[in-house]
Design a protein around this motif. Structure first.
Motif, PDB file in Angstrom:
ATOM      1  N   ASP A  78      21.693  22.496   9.331  1.00  0.00           N
ATOM      2  CA  ASP A  78      21.408  24.074   8.959  1.00  0.00           C
ATOM      3  C   ASP A  78      22.741  24.648   8.675  1.00  0.00           C
ATOM      4  O   ASP A  78      22.729  25.611   7.863  1.00  0.00           O
ATOM      5  CB  ASP A  78      20.630  24.565  10.350  1.00  0.00           C
ATOM      6  N   ARG A  79      23.754  24.420   9.422  1.00  0.00           N
ATOM      7  CA  ARG A  79      24.940  25.255   9.342  1.00  0.00           C
ATOM      8  C   ARG A  79      25.603  25.040   7.765  1.00  0.00           C
ATOM      9  O   ARG A  79      26.314  25.841   7.474  1.00  0.00           O
ATOM     10  CB  ARG A  79      26.035  24.613  10.421  1.00  0.00           C
ATOM     11  N   VAL A  80      25.421  23.519   7.441  1.00  0.00           N
ATOM     12  CA  VAL A  80      26.214  23.399   6.363  1.00  0.00           C
ATOM     13  C   VAL A  80      25.347  23.981   4.964  1.00  0.00           C
ATOM     14  O   VAL A  80      25.881  24.688   4.337  1.00  0.00           O
ATOM     15  CB  VAL A  80      26.130  21.736   6.071  1.00  0.00           C
ATOM     16  N   LYS A  92      23.413  26.668   5.291  1.00  0.00           N
ATOM     17  CA  LYS A  92      23.657  28.306   5.266  1.00  0.00           C
ATOM     18  C   LYS A  92      24.880  28.723   4.422  1.00  0.00           C
ATOM     19  O   LYS A  92      24.728  29.646   4.014  1.00  0.00           O
ATOM     20  CB  LYS A  92      23.950  28.528   6.785  1.00  0.00           C
ATOM     21  N   LYS A  93      26.059  27.586   4.408  1.00  0.00           N
ATOM     22  CA  LYS A  93      27.073  28.107   3.756  1.00  0.00           C
ATOM     23  C   LYS A  93      27.264  27.575   2.279  1.00  0.00           C
ATOM     24  O   LYS A  93      28.500  27.906   1.720  1.00  0.00           O
ATOM     25  CB  LYS A  93      28.533  27.674   4.940  1.00  0.00           C
ATOM     26  N   THR A  94      26.435  26.840   2.050  1.00  0.00           N
ATOM     27  CA  THR A  94      26.427  26.328   0.696  1.00  0.00           C
ATOM     28  C   THR A  94      25.913  27.164  -0.616  1.00  0.00           C
ATOM     29  O   THR A  94      24.912  27.822  -0.449  1.00  0.00           O
ATOM     30  CB  THR A  94      25.607  24.991   0.392  1.00  0.00           C
ATOM     31  N   GLU A  95      27.018  27.261  -1.377  1.00  0.00           N
ATOM     32  CA  GLU A  95      26.572  28.576  -2.568  1.00  0.00           C
ATOM     33  C   GLU A  95      25.629  27.538  -3.524  1.00  0.00           C
ATOM     34  O   GLU A  95      25.659  26.468  -3.596  1.00  0.00           O
ATOM     35  CB  GLU A  95      27.939  28.587  -3.274  1.00  0.00           C
ATOM     36  N   LYS A 152      26.943  17.336   0.224  1.00  0.00           N
ATOM     37  CA  LYS A 152      27.015  18.455   1.271  1.00  0.00           C
ATOM     38  C   LYS A 152      26.192  18.006   2.599  1.00  0.00           C
ATOM     39  O   LYS A 152      26.778  18.133   3.694  1.00  0.00           O
ATOM     40  CB  LYS A 152      26.555  19.863   1.103  1.00  0.00           C
ATOM     41  N   THR A 193      27.395  16.070   6.819  1.00  0.00           N
ATOM     42  CA  THR A 193      27.210  16.245   8.281  1.00  0.00           C
ATOM     43  C   THR A 193      27.271  14.933   9.043  1.00  0.00           C
ATOM     44  O   THR A 193      27.219  15.110  10.314  1.00  0.00           O
ATOM     45  CB  THR A 193      25.791  17.082   8.500  1.00  0.00           C
TER      46      THR A 193
END
Length: 72
Positions: A22-24, A26-29, A57, A61
């Protein structure tokens, strides 16, 4: 660039595992939306990002990607 939907089967054993994904994401363009199912061990992602960059990406994780495919 058109949007695609990708489905990944990711080995996740706890909420910490799904939280890392989720964290990855959320930040992925290039990711417009995603759904993480710990129960199904599945990550559905919609966006303009390419398949390989997205797979990389998720792999960062440390979670094992069992399979991945472009759904649409």
């Amino acid at each position: 660039m058109s949007e695609h939907t990708y489905k990944f089967n990711v080995k996740m054993t706890c909420s910490g595992c799904s939280g890392a994904v989720d964290r990855v994401l959320k930040k992925t363009e290039g990711v417009s939306s995603y759904d993480i199912s710990l129960e199904k061990q599945e990550v559905l992602v919609k966006g303009t990002i390419g398949f390989e960059p997205l797979r990389e990406k998720i792999a960062k994780t440390g979670k094992e990607i069992i399979s991945g495919e472009t759904v649409e």
